[in-house]
Design a protein around this motif. Structure first.
Motif, PDB file in Angstrom:
ATOM      1  N   LYS B 112      38.715  19.571  68.006  1.00 24.27           N
ATOM      2  CA  LYS B 112      39.803  19.836  67.059  1.00 24.27           C
ATOM      3  C   LYS B 112      39.931  18.671  66.064  1.00 24.27           C
ATOM      4  N   LYS B 113      38.765  18.216  65.595  1.00 22.81           N
ATOM      5  CA  LYS B 113      38.756  17.058  64.687  1.00 22.81           C
ATOM      6  C   LYS B 113      38.261  17.499  63.323  1.00 22.81           C
ATOM      7  N   LYS B 114      38.813  16.888  62.275  1.00 26.58           N
ATOM      8  CA  LYS B 114      38.434  17.258  60.912  1.00 26.58           C
ATOM      9  C   LYS B 114      38.314  15.983  60.075  1.00 26.58           C
ATOM     10  N   ILE B 115      37.211  15.836  59.362  1.00 25.91           N
ATOM     11  CA  ILE B 115      37.017  14.657  58.510  1.00 25.91           C
ATOM     12  C   ILE B 115      36.749  15.116  57.094  1.00 25.91           C
ATOM     13  N   THR B 116      37.444  14.510  56.130  1.00 29.46           N
ATOM     14  CA  THR B 116      37.231  14.862  54.720  1.00 29.46           C
ATOM     15  C   THR B 116      36.258  13.876  54.107  1.00 29.46           C
ATOM     16  N   LEU B 117      35.408  14.401  53.216  1.00 29.71           N
ATOM     17  CA  LEU B 117      34.360  13.554  52.645  1.00 29.71           C
ATOM     18  C   LEU B 117      34.257  13.753  51.143  1.00 29.71           C
ATOM     19  N   THR B 118      34.207  12.641  50.403  1.00 30.96           N
ATOM     20  CA  THR B 118      33.916  12.736  48.970  1.00 30.96           C
ATOM     21  C   THR B 118      32.659  11.929  48.678  1.00 30.96           C
ATOM     22  N   LEU B 119      31.929  12.365  47.677  1.00 28.55           N
ATOM     23  CA  LEU B 119      30.671  11.711  47.332  1.00 28.55           C
ATOM     24  C   LEU B 119      30.942  10.438  46.538  1.00 28.55           C
ATOM     25  N   THR B 120      30.833   9.296  47.196  1.00 34.37           N
ATOM     26  CA  THR B 120      31.042   8.031  46.507  1.00 34.37           C
ATOM     27  C   THR B 120      29.707   7.490  46.028  1.00 34.37           C
ATOM     28  N   LYS B 121      29.783   6.419  45.206  1.00 33.26           N
ATOM     29  CA  LYS B 121      28.553   5.832  44.686  1.00 33.26           C
ATOM     30  C   LYS B 121      27.708   5.260  45.813  1.00 33.26           C
ATOM     31  N   GLU B 122      28.403   4.673  46.812  1.00 34.77           N
ATOM     32  CA  GLU B 122      27.666   4.090  47.933  1.00 34.77           C
ATOM     33  C   GLU B 122      26.895   5.158  48.693  1.00 34.77           C
ATOM     34  N   LEU B 123      27.564   6.280  48.898  1.00 35.82           N
ATOM     35  CA  LEU B 123      26.900   7.368  49.614  1.00 35.82           C
ATOM     36  C   LEU B 123      25.687   7.846  48.835  1.00 35.82           C
ATOM     37  N   GLU B 124      25.848   7.958  47.518  1.00 36.14           N
ATOM     38  CA  GLU B 124      24.723   8.413  46.700  1.00 36.14           C
ATOM     39  C   GLU B 124      23.546   7.456  46.821  1.00 36.14           C
ATOM     40  N   GLU B 125      23.845   6.158  46.822  1.00 36.75           N
ATOM     41  CA  GLU B 125      22.773   5.176  46.933  1.00 36.75           C
ATOM     42  C   GLU B 125      22.101   5.253  48.296  1.00 36.75           C
ATOM     43  N   GLU B 126      22.957   5.387  49.322  1.00 39.34           N
ATOM     44  CA  GLU B 126      22.380   5.459  50.665  1.00 39.34           C
ATOM     45  C   GLU B 126      21.479   6.692  50.786  1.00 39.34           C
ATOM     46  N   LEU B 127      21.924   7.793  50.201  1.00 41.77           N
ATOM     47  CA  LEU B 127      21.130   9.016  50.268  1.00 41.77           C
ATOM     48  C   LEU B 127      19.784   8.841  49.578  1.00 41.77           C
ATOM     49  N   GLU B 128      19.788   8.119  48.454  1.00 40.93           N
ATOM     50  CA  GLU B 128      18.533   7.917  47.740  1.00 40.93           C
ATOM     51  C   GLU B 128      17.561   7.139  48.610  1.00 40.93           C
TER      52      GLU B 128
END
Lengths: 330, 163
Positions: B112-128
């Motif tokens: 019963k857990k929920k986490i909200t996520l927005t695409l930050t610059k750090e996330l974009e860099e990590e994904l690259e």
């Protein structure tokens, strides 16, 4: 572990909503689909397309055997384990004769070692088979220098023939004498039993192959040809001595399979329905019995052992680890 | 090569899985843990349940709260939270590349857990960075050798790696 269903009677296999049942004159028998992985059909069974669609949905494989207990074919749900990469790797190891011979020799080596293990097991129990083991060792010496699979197959056939003669010492039963290997059709009861047992192992191995990304049509020891599956025949060689043959010894020595379980057909001998039922049960029990696995550090069934063998072959084909066939350790 | 959300997921667990999955060598499907995961995904959120296929990615569900697009991923447990976060971030990145600004929600119905996520610059860099590491792994002829890690015991490749 999901179970195998064996159908020996005549009747109709039907689908009702999300369940399966087998209907005979005597009534309906429901089959638990969530717990079933495959169905072996020996009797005269009617099926329809609706049923096949359901088998695809539930990923249950259906194997058919003819009256003589020979494998006829399978219904295999539309391929869901597809890997173009794996097929190419299989082909690569077949088309390159050197690579092919490496694998082919491994299968023969595994088969021979397991044959010797079985013979030594019974030699310890005072059966006069040392001479036969000697002969087998002698013939095995020429495996290493083989350069093609035809000669390898000939050596393997030779060894197996010697091995089967040892059955007369292990069984010591006047109703079950080897008298040389005869097939299509078998000429005596022991041969009929051997043929039937082998047929089951070939199908079980095929079934396991269907649970991996390997294609059963590309085998190495047995020549890949247009007629049939060959990879299952290869891998079966390793497991025939330790599963099929031991089941044969068991049923005859315990007296659960007797001469009345066989009948004459055309110019040969086959097992009758009762005999097949009894033997299939013995094989099924053997396949479900477990042993401790060294690497996984837990118990695995003989059936799972076959799957693990296939994974080892996959890793060999990928180029990761050289395949070492399973050898019984007692 | 096409990087999928699945590869991103596996990258944060085990590089060997990335190599195998890239060649369609899928894990043992009858592994009870995989079956449970599938069941949970099927049974939860039946009302809003949709599978959206976008190019080579599959998104679990999509809803719009007012004018905002929210995509979600349903997971069996938060054991692989990092994988789940990065996979969702990857989907957000793909949507952004399609011109859709969305936020994400990670749903763990069992907990019963929920986490909200927005695409930050750090996330974009990590994904690259992650995507280039994945390409590196996949391009090798041999898979990363099997290494015993905490995930092995429940992994669908356990028998394959350790046979």
């Amino acid at each position: 572990m999901k179970r195998t269903i064996y159908i020996f009677s005549d009747g109709e296999l039907k689908r009702k909503d999300n369940t399966l049942y087998f209907e005979t004159e005597e009534g309906k028998k429901y089959i638990p689909v969530e717990n079933t992985q495959e169905i072996f059909v020996f009797g005269e069974v009617t099926i329809n397309k609706r049923l096949l669609e359901f088998l695809t949905e539930t990923e249950i494989i259906m194997h058919f055997f003819n009256y003589y207990g020979y494998y006829v074919g399978s219904y295999y749900p539309r391929e869901h384990l597809n890997s173009g990469y794996m097929i190419l790797k299989q082909a690569e190891h077949y088309l390159d004769n050197e690579k092919r011979m490496i694998l082919a020799k491994k299968f023969v080596y595994g088969a021979v070692e397991n044959i010797k293990k079985v013979l030594n097991y019974y030699a310890l129990r005072g059966k006069a088979i040392n001479e036969i083991v000697e002969k087998i060792n002698e013939i095995s010496k020429s495996i290493d220098t083989c350069t093609n699979t035809e000669s390898l197959m000939a050596i393997e056939g030779n060894i197996r023939e010697q091995y089967y003669y040892a059955f007369d010492h292990i069984l010591d039963n006047e109703h079950f004498i080897f008298e040389g290997r005869t097939r299509q059709p078998p000429k005596n009861r022991l041969n009929a039993l051997i043929s039937f047992a082998n047929s089951i192992i070939y199908t079980v191995v095929l079934s396991e192959i269907y649970h991996t990304h390997l294609d059963p049509r590309i085998g190495y020891l047995h020549s890949t040809n247009l007629r049939r599956f060959t990879l299952n025949l290869d891998v079966a060689e390793i497991f025939k001595p330790i599963i099929a043959d031991r089941a044969i010894f068991s049923v005859i020595n315990k007296g659960i399979i007797k001469k009345e379980h066989f009948e004459h057909k055309l110019d040969g001998i086959i097992m009758n329905e009762k005999g097949k039922q009894i033997f299939v049960q013995e094989m099924d029990e053997k396949l479900r019995s477990t042993l401790q696995h060294k690497n996984l550090n837990r118990h695995v069934s003989y059936r799972q052992l076959i799957r693990l063998e296939l994974y080892k072959i996959q890793k060999h084909l990928i180029g990761e680890e050289e395949y070492q066939p399973f050898i019984m350790w007692w | 090569m096409h990087i999928t959300g699945t590869l991103i997921w596996y990258y944060y667990i085990c590089p060997r899985e990335v190599w195998l999955m890239s060649r369609q060598l899928t894990p043992w499907q009858e592994n009870p843990f995989i079956e449970i995961g599938r069941l949970i995904s099927q049974e939860s959120y039946k009302k809003e349940k949709k599978e959206i296929h976008l190019e080579n990615i599959v998104i679990d569900l999509l809803k719009t709260e007012d004018e905002n697009v929210v995509i979600g991923e349903v997971k069996k447990s938060s054991r692989f939270e990092k994988s789940a976060k990065m996979q969702l971030a990857f989907y957000l990145l793909k949507l952004k590349q399609f011109g859709v600004e969305a936020t994400g929600q990670l749903l763990f119905p069992k907990e019963k857990k929920k986490i909200t996520l927005t695409l930050t610059k750090e996330l974009e860099e990590e994904l690259e960075f992650t995507q280039s590491k994945i390409k590196e792994i996949v391009q090798k002829e041999l898979p990363p050798p099997a290494k015993k890690i905490k995930f092995c015991s429940k992994c669908g490749y356990q028998e394959f790696c350790w046979s």
